[in-house]
Design a protein around this motif. Structure first.
Motif, PDB file in Angstrom:
ATOM      1  N   LEU A  57       0.998  -1.223  -0.047  1.00 40.54           N
ATOM      2  CA  LEU A  57      -0.013  -0.101   0.039  1.00 40.54           C
ATOM      3  C   LEU A  57       0.929   1.358   0.010  1.00 40.54           C
ATOM      4  N   PHE A  58       0.441   2.236  -1.028  1.00 42.89           N
ATOM      5  CA  PHE A  58       1.345   3.675  -0.852  1.00 42.89           C
ATOM      6  C   PHE A  58       0.337   4.465  -0.566  1.00 42.89           C
ATOM      7  N   ASN A  59       0.781   5.390   0.378  1.00 41.99           N
ATOM      8  CA  ASN A  59      -0.083   6.673   0.662  1.00 41.99           C
ATOM      9  C   ASN A  59       0.796   7.948   0.403  1.00 41.99           C
ATOM     10  N   ALA A  60       0.265   8.539  -1.080  1.00 46.07           N
ATOM     11  CA  ALA A  60       1.172   9.542  -1.513  1.00 46.07           C
ATOM     12  C   ALA A  60       0.508  10.868  -1.366  1.00 46.07           C
ATOM     13  N   ASN A  61       1.122  11.880  -1.114  1.00 47.21           N
ATOM     14  CA  ASN A  61       0.617  13.212  -1.096  1.00 47.21           C
ATOM     15  C   ASN A  61       0.110  13.611  -2.398  1.00 47.21           C
ATOM     16  N   PRO A  62      -0.899  14.340  -2.495  1.00 50.53           N
ATOM     17  CA  PRO A  62      -1.379  14.781  -3.981  1.00 50.53           C
ATOM     18  C   PRO A  62      -0.757  16.129  -4.409  1.00 50.53           C
ATOM     19  N   HIS A 119       4.617  -1.838 -17.805  1.00 47.09           N
ATOM     20  CA  HIS A 119       5.471  -2.844 -18.074  1.00 47.09           C
ATOM     21  C   HIS A 119       6.681  -2.984 -17.761  1.00 47.09           C
ATOM     22  N   LYS A 120       7.265  -3.955 -17.524  1.00 49.82           N
ATOM     23  CA  LYS A 120       8.920  -4.282 -17.148  1.00 49.82           C
ATOM     24  C   LYS A 120       9.723  -3.281 -18.004  1.00 49.82           C
ATOM     25  N   GLY A 121      10.448  -2.424 -17.317  1.00 50.36           N
ATOM     26  CA  GLY A 121      11.411  -1.637 -18.054  1.00 50.36           C
ATOM     27  C   GLY A 121      10.871  -0.313 -18.454  1.00 50.36           C
ATOM     28  N   THR A 122       9.697  -0.034 -17.969  1.00 51.33           N
ATOM     29  CA  THR A 122       8.959   1.423 -18.762  1.00 51.33           C
ATOM     30  C   THR A 122       9.439   2.566 -17.706  1.00 51.33           C
ATOM     31  N   TRP A 123       9.958   3.485 -18.585  1.00 55.20           N
ATOM     32  CA  TRP A 123      10.195   4.904 -17.832  1.00 55.20           C
ATOM     33  C   TRP A 123       9.010   5.171 -17.472  1.00 55.20           C
ATOM     34  N   HIS A 124       8.824   5.892 -16.048  1.00 52.59           N
ATOM     35  CA  HIS A 124       7.569   6.506 -15.796  1.00 52.59           C
ATOM     36  C   HIS A 124       7.960   7.384 -14.596  1.00 52.59           C
ATOM     37  N   GLY A 125       6.977   8.511 -14.247  1.00 54.19           N
ATOM     38  CA  GLY A 125       6.961   9.341 -13.206  1.00 54.19           C
ATOM     39  C   GLY A 125       6.649   8.732 -11.811  1.00 54.19           C
ATOM     40  N   VAL A 126       6.748   9.396 -10.752  1.00 56.93           N
ATOM     41  CA  VAL A 126       6.398   8.980  -9.524  1.00 56.93           C
ATOM     42  C   VAL A 126       4.980   8.829  -9.395  1.00 56.93           C
ATOM     43  N   LEU A 127       4.369   8.132  -8.286  1.00 53.40           N
ATOM     44  CA  LEU A 127       3.209   8.277  -8.026  1.00 53.40           C
ATOM     45  C   LEU A 127       2.572   9.392  -7.935  1.00 53.40           C
ATOM     46  N   THR A 128       1.407   9.832  -8.634  1.00 50.68           N
ATOM     47  CA  THR A 128       1.030  11.420  -8.668  1.00 50.68           C
ATOM     48  C   THR A 128      -0.348  11.418  -8.400  1.00 50.68           C
ATOM     49  N   PRO A 129      -0.859  11.142  -7.166  1.00 45.04           N
ATOM     50  CA  PRO A 129      -2.443  11.536  -7.093  1.00 45.04           C
ATOM     51  C   PRO A 129      -2.638  13.090  -7.289  1.00 45.04           C
ATOM     52  N   LEU A 130      -4.017  13.545  -7.629  1.00 43.68           N
ATOM     53  CA  LEU A 130      -4.104  14.698  -7.830  1.00 43.68           C
ATOM     54  C   LEU A 130      -5.219  15.270  -6.886  1.00 43.68           C
ATOM     55  N   HIS A 131      -5.595  14.507  -5.955  1.00 43.63           N
ATOM     56  CA  HIS A 131      -6.550  14.696  -4.630  1.00 43.63           C
ATOM     57  C   HIS A 131      -6.095  13.656  -3.635  1.00 43.63           C
ATOM     58  N   ALA A 132      -6.490  14.204  -2.332  1.00 42.84           N
ATOM     59  CA  ALA A 132      -6.371  13.373  -1.396  1.00 42.84           C
ATOM     60  C   ALA A 132      -7.589  12.420  -1.039  1.00 42.84           C
ATOM     61  N   PRO A 133      -7.659  11.373  -0.563  1.00 42.14           N
ATOM     62  CA  PRO A 133      -6.227  10.658  -0.091  1.00 42.14           C
ATOM     63  C   PRO A 133      -5.601  10.044  -1.372  1.00 42.14           C
TER      64      PRO A 133
END
Length: 169
Positions: A57-62, A119-133
Motif C-alpha cells: 500500500l502506498f499513501n502519496a501526497n496529492p 510494463h517491465k522496464g518502462t520509464w515512468h514518473g512517480v506516483l502522482t495523485p491529484l486529490h487526497a487521499p
C-alpha cells in the motif's frame, strides 16, 4: 523544443506502448457470485524476471498542476501495477525508451475507476495523485537485487492541465 507537456485522457491504445490500462470497459468476461458480480478477467500482464508478486500500500501526497517533472524511473526486473483505492483520477507520466534513456515524456489523466500496470522496464514518473487521499494498492516484484533505475533530466519538463478540469467527484 518546448518543455511543456499537456495532459491527455488515457486510452488503451495510447497507453499500450507503456503498459496496461486496467478498467471495466466493455462487457464482463464472466458473471460470478450468484449473478451479482461481473468479472473483467486478466486485465494486466504481471511480468517478473525473478522474485514474486507482492502487494503493498502506498499513501502519496496529492500534487498540484502545473507539475515540474525532473525525474523518471523504471524497474527493469518487474512490472508495476498502481490501483487507486479511492474513486478519483490520477496523473500517469511515461516516456519511451531511447537507447537506455527516457525520451520525451507523455502525461495522461485517468478517469475514476481506472488503474495502470507499467510494463517491465518502462520509464515512468512517480506516483502522482491529484486529490487526497492518495491511497493505492501496488502490485510489483518482491525480490533481491536492485530493481530501480532513476533518470534526472538536465532540464525539467512542466506538465500542464488540460482544458478538462481535474476535479474530485
Amino acid at each position: 523544443m518546448s518543455r511543456d507537456i499537456t495532459i491527455q485522457p488515457i486510452t488503451v491504445g495510447a497507453f499500450a506502448p507503456f503498459g496496461d490500462l486496467i478498467d471495466c470497459a466493455g462487457d464482463p468476461d464472466k458473471i460470478i457470485n450468484q449473478g451479482q458480480c461481473g468479472r473483467y478477467h486478466d486485465r494486466a500482464r504481471l511480468d517478473f524476471s525473478d522474485g514474486r508478486a507482492g502487494l503493498s500500500l502506498f499513501n502519496a501526497n496529492p500534487r498540484a498542476l502545473p507539475l515540474v517533472l525532473d525525474m523518471v524511473e523504471r524497474h527493469p526486473d518487474g512490472s508495476q501495477a498502481f490501483v487507486p483505492m479511492t474513486h478519483v483520477p490520477f496523473l500517469v507520466v511515461v516516456a519511451p525508451d531511447q537507447d537506455g534513456a527516457p525520451g520525451r515524456p507523455v502525461a495522461f489523466r485517468t478517469e475514476p475507476g481506472q488503474a495502470v500496470n507499467y510494463h517491465k522496464g518502462t520509464w515512468h514518473g512517480v506516483l502522482t495523485p491529484l486529490h487526497a487521499p492518495g491511497l493505492f494498492a501496488v502490485v510489483d516484484r518482491i525480490g533481491t537485487g536492485a530493481n530501480l533505475q532513476e533518470h534526472w533530466f538536465a532540464e525539467s519538463y512542466r506538465i500542464l492541465a488540460t482544458d478538462k478540469p481535474v476535479t474530485a467527484p
